[in-house]
Design an enzyme around this catalytic site. Structure first.
Site, PDB file in Angstrom:
ATOM      1  N   ARG A 113       0.856  -1.191   0.000  1.00 18.52           N
ATOM      2  CA  ARG A 113       0.000   0.000   0.000  1.00 18.52           C
ATOM      3  C   ARG A 113       0.886   1.232   0.000  1.00 18.52           C
ATOM      4  O   ARG A 113       1.803   1.342   0.819  1.00 18.52           O
ATOM      5  CB  ARG A 113      -0.906   0.017   1.239  1.00 18.52           C
ATOM      6  CG  ARG A 113      -2.172  -0.772   1.032  1.00 18.52           C
ATOM      7  CD  ARG A 113      -3.151  -0.561   2.175  1.00 18.52           C
ATOM      8  NE  ARG A 113      -4.451  -1.103   1.851  1.00 18.52           N
ATOM      9  CZ  ARG A 113      -5.462  -1.171   2.710  1.00 18.52           C
ATOM     10  NH1 ARG A 113      -5.319  -0.698   3.925  1.00 18.52           N
ATOM     11  NH2 ARG A 113      -6.622  -1.677   2.348  1.00 18.52           N
ATOM     12  N   ASP A 229     -14.685  -6.893  10.766  1.00 20.78           N
ATOM     13  CA  ASP A 229     -13.571  -7.817  10.592  1.00 20.78           C
ATOM     14  C   ASP A 229     -13.484  -8.858  11.698  1.00 20.78           C
ATOM     15  O   ASP A 229     -12.838  -9.894  11.527  1.00 20.78           O
ATOM     16  CB  ASP A 229     -12.248  -7.042  10.541  1.00 20.78           C
ATOM     17  CG  ASP A 229     -11.999  -6.391   9.190  1.00 20.78           C
ATOM     18  OD1 ASP A 229     -12.805  -6.620   8.266  1.00 20.78           O
ATOM     19  OD2 ASP A 229     -10.999  -5.664   9.052  1.00 20.78           O
TER      20      ASP A 229
END
Length: 357
Positions: A113, A229
């Site tokens: 990223r 999550d």
């Protein structure tokens, strides 16, 4: 997700820093040849991209505005419901279901990223055009793909690079990686992409291991509910991690809002699980299918896929599920609050029957 934010009074803070996409471009890995350019489907509202920190800050600002309980050292806070929204490595999930409830299964991929600023890009007209355009660009190639799009009012370019996990990146958490290793992963790719990667500073390459997770037997127990999550970690292939967590929150909140007493909380949490679990887990597993399509090695299957991309310019079907009309209908045409209420109505006691509790 934005429709839910509209109802909650959060959208204006998100829109202050997001970017409304107008198109999605798919490019071939080695030369950047355009395989498909499609306008954004606005049938379900505007599709936007936003820096995750800007999204979090908007939600925090709204939460603080609604706050009516202030914590001090030593204060014991009690409540009617425990919401375990503590992420992939959820401590509360382990307390509720056991430490082995969700063991990671490596996908074989890891991801870099990167964020590039306008300051480092604006000297190159070709790169500056990527930052200024309200468009997402995806490069696809053998065992890898890259997606890039502007965020924060075109001041930053967000780049995510998916690649084989050939050196055992750490599970779940992002770690600092080597720039030279990243460049080797994409050797021979589109020169425009390589120019972007060359701008990255050595200590700004972040990498994380991508794992899939088996479905849990249950998400709720008594007055405890898992969310986001903690119960359905999402792979990045269909860009649904944040959105599905927000849908969870919407379903949970509206169900808790219709019950007349705390005695009905376990039933409301069961309705939440019934409403959310099949959808979230189906989306969770769909990411791997999109990964296979995007990462085909060069050959007959890749050539057939690329022909489908070319055909998608004049049809709604697209091999990339993120840009496919039917998939978008499934993802974006859903109302989590409406479905939660329908689940309660169809499966649980009507609220008026609980008034005596």
């Amino acid at each position: 997700m934005l429709r839910l934010f509209d109802r909650w009074g959060v959208s204006s803070m998100v829109h202050a820093k997001d970017i409304a996409l107008e198109s999605i471009t798919i490019r071939r890995w080695e030369d950047g040849a355009v395989l498909s350019t499609m306008p954004v489907n606005k049938a379900y509202g505007q599709q936007t991209v936003v820096h995750r920190a800007d999204l979090h800050n908007a939600l925090i600002t709204k939460a603080l505005a609604l706050e009516n309980v202030r914590l001090k050292d030593g204060t014991v806070v009690t409540g009617d419901v425990v919401v375990a929204a503590d992420g992939i490595k959820s401590v509360l999930r382990g307390e509720m279901l056991g430490s082995l409830a969700m063991q990671p299964i490596p996908t074989g991929d890891a991801a870099y990223r990167i964020m590039l600023s306008r300051e480092v890009m604006e000297q190159d007209p070709e790169l500056k055009a990527l930052l200024d355009s309200p468009s997402a660009t995806r490069w696809i190639g053998p065992h890898r793909h890259v997606i890039a799009y502007p965020v924060r009012n075109h001041d930053l370019l967000n780049i995510v690079l998916l690649h084989p996990d050939d050196h055992e990146a750490e599970e779940s958490w992002t770690t600092t990686a080597s720039k030279q290793t990243m460049l080797r992963q994409y050797h021979g790719w589109d020169p425009r992409l390589l120019k972007l990667l060359d701008l990255v500073k050595e200590d700004e390459v972040l990498e994380w291991k991508l794992c899939s997770y088996p479905s849990l037997n249950l998400w709720t127990k008594g007055h405890i509910a898992l969310l986001g999550d903690a119960c359905h970690p999402m792979l990045p292939y269909v860009a649904q991690g944040a959105a599905q967590a927000v849908e969870d929150a919407a379903a949970l909140a509206i169900l808790l809002s219709i019950i007349p007493s705390r005695h009905a909380i376990p039933e409301a949490l069961r309705a939440y699980e019934m409403s959310r679990k099949p959808r979230a887990e189906a989306i969770q597993q769909s990411g791997m299918a999109n990964r296979t399509i995007l990462h085909l090695p060069d050959g007959p299957e890749q050539e057939a896929r690329d022909k489908q991309f070319l055909a998608s310019r004049s049809s709604a079907a697209n091999p990339d599920k993120w840009a496919d009309a039917e998939t978008q209908k499934l993802l974006w045409g859903w109302d989590a609050e409406e479905h939660a209420l329908a689940t309660w109505s169809e499966n649980m006691r009507p609220p008026h029957l609980e008034s005596s509790l």
